[in-house]
Design a protein around this motif. Structure first.
Motif, PDB file in Angstrom:
ATOM      1  N   ALA A 216       2.319   1.677  -3.449  1.00 17.31           N
ATOM      2  CA  ALA A 216       1.308   2.113  -4.415  1.00 17.31           C
ATOM      3  C   ALA A 216       0.998   3.598  -4.248  1.00 17.31           C
ATOM      4  O   ALA A 216       0.947   4.359  -5.224  1.00 17.31           O
ATOM      5  N   VAL A 217       0.796   4.025  -2.997  1.00 20.47           N
ATOM      6  CA  VAL A 217       0.499   5.447  -2.751  1.00 20.47           C
ATOM      7  C   VAL A 217       1.705   6.310  -3.124  1.00 20.47           C
ATOM      8  O   VAL A 217       1.552   7.423  -3.646  1.00 20.47           O
ATOM      9  N   PHE A 218       2.907   5.813  -2.876  1.00 20.45           N
ATOM     10  CA  PHE A 218       4.128   6.554  -3.213  1.00 20.45           C
ATOM     11  C   PHE A 218       4.224   6.778  -4.714  1.00 20.45           C
ATOM     12  O   PHE A 218       4.508   7.895  -5.170  1.00 20.45           O
TER      13      PHE A 218
ATOM     14  N   VAL B 199       1.737   6.646  -6.923  1.00 17.31           N
ATOM     15  CA  VAL B 199       0.634   7.527  -7.336  1.00 17.31           C
ATOM     16  C   VAL B 199       0.975   8.981  -7.027  1.00 17.31           C
ATOM     17  O   VAL B 199       0.716   9.890  -7.834  1.00 17.31           O
ATOM     18  N   SER B 200       1.569   9.220  -5.859  1.00 17.56           N
ATOM     19  CA  SER B 200       1.959  10.590  -5.498  1.00 17.56           C
ATOM     20  C   SER B 200       3.005  11.127  -6.471  1.00 17.56           C
ATOM     21  O   SER B 200       2.956  12.287  -6.899  1.00 17.56           O
TER      22      SER B 200
ATOM     23  N   VAL C 247       1.817  16.737  -1.995  1.00 19.26           N
ATOM     24  CA  VAL C 247       2.283  15.473  -2.572  1.00 19.26           C
ATOM     25  C   VAL C 247       3.675  15.121  -2.058  1.00 19.26           C
ATOM     26  O   VAL C 247       3.944  13.977  -1.653  1.00 19.26           O
TER      27      VAL C 247
ATOM     28  N   CYS D 233       0.841  -1.215   0.000  1.00 21.28           N
ATOM     29  CA  CYS D 233       0.000   0.000   0.000  1.00 21.28           C
ATOM     30  C   CYS D 233       0.867   1.254   0.000  1.00 21.28           C
ATOM     31  O   CYS D 233       0.581   2.228  -0.718  1.00 21.28           O
ATOM     32  N   CYS D 234       1.934   1.234   0.800  1.00 23.16           N
ATOM     33  CA  CYS D 234       2.839   2.397   0.829  1.00 23.16           C
ATOM     34  C   CYS D 234       3.488   2.621  -0.532  1.00 23.16           C
ATOM     35  O   CYS D 234       3.573   3.761  -1.014  1.00 23.16           O
TER      36      CYS D 234
ATOM     37  N   THR E  30       3.554  14.052   1.520  1.00 16.28           N
ATOM     38  CA  THR E  30       3.028  12.689   1.607  1.00 16.28           C
ATOM     39  C   THR E  30       4.104  11.661   1.294  1.00 16.28           C
ATOM     40  O   THR E  30       4.237  10.640   1.990  1.00 16.28           O
TER      41      THR E  30
ATOM     42  N   LEU F 243       5.537   8.837   3.894  1.00 22.80           N
ATOM     43  CA  LEU F 243       5.516   7.416   3.526  1.00 22.80           C
ATOM     44  C   LEU F 243       6.903   6.800   3.633  1.00 22.80           C
ATOM     45  O   LEU F 243       7.054   5.643   4.066  1.00 22.80           O
TER      46      LEU F 243
END
Length: 416
Positions: free
Chosen positions: A76-78, A80-81, A102, A73-74, A105, A109
């Motif tokens: 994936a969010v990284f 995407v950011s 961004v 999850c980290c 974030t 992360l």
């Protein structure tokens, strides 16, 4: 070449022509289409390959199920950011606050995942540092990058990553950020240069328009005043019954009108005659649209300041025709070189020589077209000549235009 690589207006910014000619956007300019944005994101995603280290750590199965899920999850969010930051920075109206959110974030992360999942996730600090360099003003960039390096080292120390790992990740984060800062400055300089070239081309065209306006004012102001005066005199003579004197005034009016028409045509002809500064600025714009780099010394604009207008115009026509050939027929060309020189003939006469070459595939077996034939005629009118053929080592195309190096006073009279 395709029609999309044709020249556009001289006063049009180069990046506009490039955006029309290709889906690849110019560095430092906002993207013009979704395709350009997708291509840019795809190129940026190549740098995410270094996330293979934390991804490999998750695939090794050394974490609990909850830890593995959290790690993915980290990541994936990284990612995407990172993509969102690329998109925000590519838009014309960039949103600074969104970019800061961004980057913040991504930094959070990197810290959280490193504490929870281990030293393999310190790699994320390198990307976070690069993004910090992107959004931070230049005067604060060095301090921000030092702060990121200290944060990386502190995080590594707290999770017991080892002195080698801490040094590697902290130094990589700092140096990567510095490199991105330099790249940002280079991109900004490129953007300023493109804007300056567009401004020079626009000013050159404006100067020609002002010259025409001045010529027309000087020519028609006197002529129309004289026509008005003689018309009044003719009317008075007709009222007084002096028909012969009235006819003489009408004949003078006709002569003045004819001469005015000749003067206007000469002024318009001078306006239409190209000049080297204008054509050189137009060449930069046209070649930029065709993704061909122009190499020309800055002093080329004032190579022959005292050269007569006819000879200067012939050389400018040669530059225009050569650039048109590169844009339309220069398959594979990436560089167009323009040089100015002087040569002495056996007769003792000195010639101004303008040479244009490209590194494309060359003319092959094709015959010269109407453009080169017309250019040869133009040069012949001023006593010049045209030489064309392959470039050095048989590659590309070379156009060499020569005109007698006569000064404006030594050439034909320009008096009206």
């Amino acid at each position: 070449m395709s029609d999309a690589r044709q020249a556009h207006r001289t006063d049009e910014p180069p990046e506009v022509g490039v955006a029309r000619a290709s889906f690849m956007n110019v560095p430092g300019s906002p993207v013009e289409s979704r395709r350009q944005l997708l291509v840019k994101v795809a190129w940026m995603m190549l740098w995410m390959l270094y996330l293979a280290y934390p991804a490999g750590d998750l695939l090794n199965g050394g974490h609990t199920t909850a830890g593995t899920v959290l790690g993915w999850c980290c990541l994936a969010v990284f990612v995407v950011s990172y993509v969102l930051l690329v998109i925000f920075r590519s838009q014309a109206g960039m949103r600074p606050r969104a970019c800061l959110v961004v980057v913040a974030t991504m930094t959070v992360l990197a810290v959280v995942s490193s504490f929870v999942l281990g030293s393999a996730f310190l790699t994320m600090f390198i990307y976070a540092s690069v993004c910090v360099a992107v959004v931070t003003p230049l005067k604060y960039a060095l301090r921000a990058l030092l702060g990121m390096a200290v944060l990386t080292a502190a995080t590594g120390q707290l999770i017991h990553a080892g002195i080698d790992g801490i040094t590697t990740f902290a130094l990589s984060a700092f140096l990567s950020g510095v490199a991105m800062t330099g790249l940002q400055r280079l991109v900004a300089t490129m953007k300023e240069l493109r804007e300056a070239r567009a401004a020079v081309a626009h000013l050159a065209a404006s100067e020609e328009r002002l010259r025409l306006a001045r010529d027309l004012h000087d020519l028609l102001g006197h002529s129309l005043s004289l026509i008005t005066l003689k018309s009044e005199l003719a009317g008075r003579f007709m009222d007084a019954g002096k028909d012969e004197a009235a006819r003489a005034q009408v004949a003078d009016i006709e002569q003045v009108a004819r001469q005015s028409l000749i003067d206007v045509r000469e002024a318009v002809t001078g306006f239409r005659r190209p000049t080297l500064p204008v054509e050189l600025a137009a060449a930069r714009t046209a070649l930029a649209a065709a993704q061909v780099r122009l190499e020309a010394a800055p002093e080329l604009v004032d190579a022959w300041p005292s050269l007569a207008d006819e000879e200067t115009g012939a050389l400018a026509w040669a530059l225009r025709e050569a650039v048109t050939n590169v844009v339309r027929h220069g398959e594979g060309a990436t560089v167009c070189t323009v040089t100015a020189d002087e040569s002495w003939e056996a007769s003792g006469e000195r010639y101004a020589v303008l040479e244009i070459t490209d590194n494309g595939r060359g003319p092959g077996k094709s015959q010269p077209g109407n453009g080169l034939a017309g250019l040869e005629e133009r040069l012949a009118l001023v006593g010049g000549r045209l030489e064309t053929g392959p470039g050095e080592r048989g590659r590309g195309f070379r156009l060499r235009a020569s005109v007698p190096l006569r000064t404006a006073s030594a050439g034909p009279s320009n008096s009206r």
